[in-house]
Design an enzyme around this catalytic site. Structure first.
Site, PDB file in Angstrom:
ATOM      1  CE  LYS A 173      -9.247  -2.354  -1.002  1.00  0.00           C
ATOM      2  NZ  LYS A 173      -8.463  -3.429  -0.418  1.00  0.00           N
ATOM      3  CE  LYS A 241      -8.757   5.484   1.965  1.00  0.00           C
ATOM      4  NZ  LYS A 241      -8.438   4.680   0.818  1.00  0.00           N
TER       5      LYS A 241
HETATM    6  P1  NAP Z   1       0.368   5.969   1.104  1.00  0.00           P
HETATM    7  O1  NAP Z   1       1.633   5.236   1.366  1.00  0.00           O
HETATM    8  O2  NAP Z   1      -0.233   6.807   2.173  1.00  0.00           O
HETATM    9  O3  NAP Z   1       0.594   6.855  -0.229  1.00  0.00           O
HETATM   10  C1  NAP Z   1      -0.373   7.750  -0.673  1.00  0.00           C
HETATM   11  C2  NAP Z   1       0.038   8.354  -2.007  1.00  0.00           C
HETATM   12  O4  NAP Z   1      -0.968   9.294  -2.415  1.00  0.00           O
HETATM   13  C3  NAP Z   1       1.357   9.143  -1.946  1.00  0.00           C
HETATM   14  O5  NAP Z   1       2.050   8.985  -3.174  1.00  0.00           O
HETATM   15  C4  NAP Z   1       0.851  10.584  -1.779  1.00  0.00           C
HETATM   16  O6  NAP Z   1       1.762  11.571  -2.201  1.00  0.00           O
HETATM   17  C5  NAP Z   1      -0.356  10.552  -2.697  1.00  0.00           C
HETATM   18  N1  NAP Z   1      -1.305  11.640  -2.434  1.00  0.00           N
HETATM   19  C6  NAP Z   1      -2.085  11.799  -1.338  1.00  0.00           C
HETATM   20  N2  NAP Z   1      -2.832  12.918  -1.454  1.00  0.00           N
HETATM   21  C7  NAP Z   1      -2.496  13.474  -2.660  1.00  0.00           C
HETATM   22  C8  NAP Z   1      -2.932  14.618  -3.352  1.00  0.00           C
HETATM   23  N3  NAP Z   1      -3.877  15.426  -2.837  1.00  0.00           N
HETATM   24  N4  NAP Z   1      -2.388  14.876  -4.552  1.00  0.00           N
HETATM   25  C9  NAP Z   1      -1.437  14.052  -5.076  1.00  0.00           C
HETATM   26  N5  NAP Z   1      -0.990  12.940  -4.468  1.00  0.00           N
HETATM   27  C10 NAP Z   1      -1.526  12.645  -3.274  1.00  0.00           C
HETATM   28  O7  NAP Z   1      -0.801   4.987   0.652  1.00  0.00           O
HETATM   29  P2  NAP Z   1      -0.717   3.452   0.167  1.00  0.00           P
HETATM   30  O8  NAP Z   1      -0.652   2.566   1.362  1.00  0.00           O
HETATM   31  O9  NAP Z   1       0.276   3.332  -0.925  1.00  0.00           O
HETATM   32  O10 NAP Z   1      -2.219   3.290  -0.413  1.00  0.00           O
HETATM   33  C11 NAP Z   1      -2.620   3.871  -1.633  1.00  0.00           C
HETATM   34  C12 NAP Z   1      -4.073   3.481  -1.897  1.00  0.00           C
HETATM   35  O11 NAP Z   1      -4.174   2.046  -1.951  1.00  0.00           O
HETATM   36  C13 NAP Z   1      -5.059   3.942  -0.806  1.00  0.00           C
HETATM   37  O12 NAP Z   1      -6.276   4.278  -1.416  1.00  0.00           O
HETATM   38  C14 NAP Z   1      -5.202   2.695   0.066  1.00  0.00           C
HETATM   39  O13 NAP Z   1      -6.444   2.686   0.749  1.00  0.00           O
HETATM   40  C15 NAP Z   1      -5.107   1.606  -0.976  1.00  0.00           C
HETATM   41  N6  NAP Z   1      -4.596   0.306  -0.495  1.00  0.00           N
HETATM   42  C16 NAP Z   1      -3.525   0.247   0.351  1.00  0.00           C
HETATM   43  C17 NAP Z   1      -3.069  -0.995   0.782  1.00  0.00           C
HETATM   44  C18 NAP Z   1      -1.909  -1.128   1.736  1.00  0.00           C
HETATM   45  O14 NAP Z   1      -1.744  -2.207   2.299  1.00  0.00           O
HETATM   46  N7  NAP Z   1      -1.091  -0.108   1.950  1.00  0.00           N
HETATM   47  C19 NAP Z   1      -3.697  -2.164   0.341  1.00  0.00           C
HETATM   48  C20 NAP Z   1      -4.756  -2.078  -0.562  1.00  0.00           C
HETATM   49  C21 NAP Z   1      -5.193  -0.828  -0.971  1.00  0.00           C
HETATM   50  P3  NAP Z   1       2.894  12.110  -1.181  1.00  0.00           P
HETATM   51  O15 NAP Z   1       4.017  11.117  -1.256  1.00  0.00           O
HETATM   52  O16 NAP Z   1       3.247  13.448  -1.721  1.00  0.00           O
HETATM   53  O17 NAP Z   1       2.258  12.193   0.192  1.00  0.00           O
END
Ligand code: NAP
Length: 286
Positions: A173, A241
Site C-alpha cells: 500500500k 501520513k
Molecule cells: P477518516 O474519514 O478521517 O476517518 C477516520 C476514522 O478513524 C474515524 O472513524 C475516526 O473516528 C477514527 N479514528 C481516528 N483516530 C482514532 C482513535 N485514536 N481512536 C479511535 N478511532 C479513531 O478516514 P478515511 O478517509 O475513512 O480513511 C481511513 C483509512 O483508510 C486511513 O488510514 C486512510 O489513509 C485509508 N484510506 C483512505 C482512502 C480515502 O480515499 N479516503 C483510500 C484508501 C485508504 P472519529 O469519527 O471519532 O474521528
C-alpha cells in the site's frame, strides 16, 4: 467457525460505505466509532452498536478496523476498553487502514499471545470504489486465515490478493500511495504548466483523458480542479501520513523525496482538504 458476525470499527469516509456493503451482503454487523453520532447511519439500516471495542470483540468473530493511522490502531487494540482487554481467543482482526508494517507486526504479536489472528488488508481506491465494492485489497498475514476471510473481503473489493506475511499488505500500500503522490503532484504541475502558457485546463484534461495517461483518478481530480472543489474524498493529511510512513520504511528515491516534502509543506494549511488540493499549494509558487 461461524464467520457471519462481523464487528466494524471506524466509520469515517471509507468505513461507512464498506460496513454498509457487508450489511447489504447479509452479514450481521456490529459497529463502533469513537464519535458515536456517526453510528446512526449504520444503525438505521440494521447494524448493532457496541459500547466499547472490547464489547464489540465479544459479539463478533471477524473484526475490521478502518481508522486513521498507527496511533489510532494502538489505541483501539491496547486502550483501557480496547480489543485486547476483552481477553477473548480465536478472533480474526483485519486492519484495513493504511498504517505502517511495523504497527501491524506489533499488533499481530499481541494478537498471537491471546490466540487471536491479525491480517493487514489496506485498500486502494477511494470513497466511490468503497461504495461500489470495487476496492483493491492487498493482504499480509497467515495464508490459512486469509483463505477463511477471503469471501468476506470479496464483498468489499474487486480484487483481493495476499502479498506475503504480516506487514506485506502495508508495504504494498505504501508503494502504491507513493505513486499516487507522484501522480497527484504531476497532474497539478501539468495543468499549471499548460495553463500558464495559454492552454485551457479543460482542453488539457480532455487530451490526457484520451491518451494513454487517461484514468479515473485524472477524470475525478481533473473535474475537482476545474470546479474548484477540494472537499475531501481522500484527505491530504492522509497522503502526507502515508508518504511519511514510506520514508520511515526507507523510501528515499529521487521523486519520493520531492513529493514527500511537497505534501508535508502543504499539510498544515490544506490537510483537511482533498489530496488534489496540492494544486492550490503548488499554484502560487510556480
Ligand atoms: P477518516 O474519514 O478521517 O476517518 C477516520 C476514522 O478513524 C474515524 O472513524 C475516526 O473516528 C477514527 N479514528 C481516528 N483516530 C482514532 C482513535 N485514536 N481512536 C479511535 N478511532 C479513531 O478516514 P478515511 O478517509 O475513512 O480513511 C481511513 C483509512 O483508510 C486511513 O488510514 C486512510 O489513509 C485509508 N484510506 C483512505 C482512502 C480515502 O480515499 N479516503 C483510500 C484508501 C485508504 P472519529 O469519527 O471519532 O474521528
Amino acid at each position: 467457525m461461524n464467520l457471519k458476525n462481523i464487528g466494524w470499527i471506524g466509520l469515517g469516509k471509507m468505513g461507512i460505505p464498506m460496513a454498509k456493503n457487508l450489511l447489504n451482503a447479509g452479514y450481521s454487523v456490529t459497529v463502533y466509532n469513537r464519535s458515536k453520532e456517526k453510528e446512526a447511519a449504520l444503525q438505521s439500516i440494521g447494524a448493532n452498536t457496541a459500547e466499547s471495542q472490547a464489547q464489540l470483540l465479544q459479539q463478533a468473530e471477524v473484526i475490521f478496523l478502518m481508522i486513521s493511522d498507527d496511533q489510532a490502531t494502538r489505541d483501539i487494540f491496547t486502550g483501557e476498553q480496547g480489543l485486547l482487554s476483552a481477553q477473548a481467543t480465536g478472533k480474526i482482526i483485519i486492519n484495513m487502514s493504511t498504517v505502517s508494517p511495523g504497527v501491524s507486526k506489533e499488533m499481530a504479536n499481541l494478537c498471537q499471545e491471546q490466540q487471536n489472528y491479525y491480517l493487514d488488508a489496506p485498500v486502494s481506491g477511494s470513497v466511490k470504489q468503497a461504495e461500489e465494492g470495487q476496492l483493491v485489497i492487498m493482504v499480509g498475514g497467515e495464508e490459512a486465515i486469509f483463505n477463511q476471510v477471503k469471501p468476506i473481503l470479496e464483498k468489499l473489493g474487486k480484487l483481493t490478493l495476499r502479498v506475503g506475511d504480516t506487514g506485506a499488505g502495508n508495504t504494498a500500500k505504501l508503494a502504491i500511495n507513493t505513486l499516487l503522490g507522484f501522480y497527484a503532484q504531476g497532474l497539478a504541475e501539468a495543468i499549471i504548466f499548460a495553463q500558464q502558457r495559454g492552454i485551457q485546463p479543460q482542453n488539457l484534461l480532455t487530451l490526457i483523458g484520451n491518451s494513454a495517461l487517461g484514468n479515473i483518478f485524472t477524470k475525478l481530480k481533473g473535474e475537482a480542479i476545474l470546479a474548484n472543489n477540494f472537499q475531501p474524498a481522500f484527505a491530504l493529511k492522509h497522503i502526507a501520513k502515508d508518504l511519511r510512513l514510506a520514508k520511515q520504511e526507507g523510501s528515499h528515491t529521487p521523486l519520493a523525496e520531492v513529493v514527500q516534502a511537497t505534501f508535508q509543506q502543504a499539510e498544515s494549511a490544506l490537510g483537511e482538504e482533498d489530496i488534489i488540493a496540492i494544486f492550490k499549494h503548488i499554484s502560487p509558487v510556480i
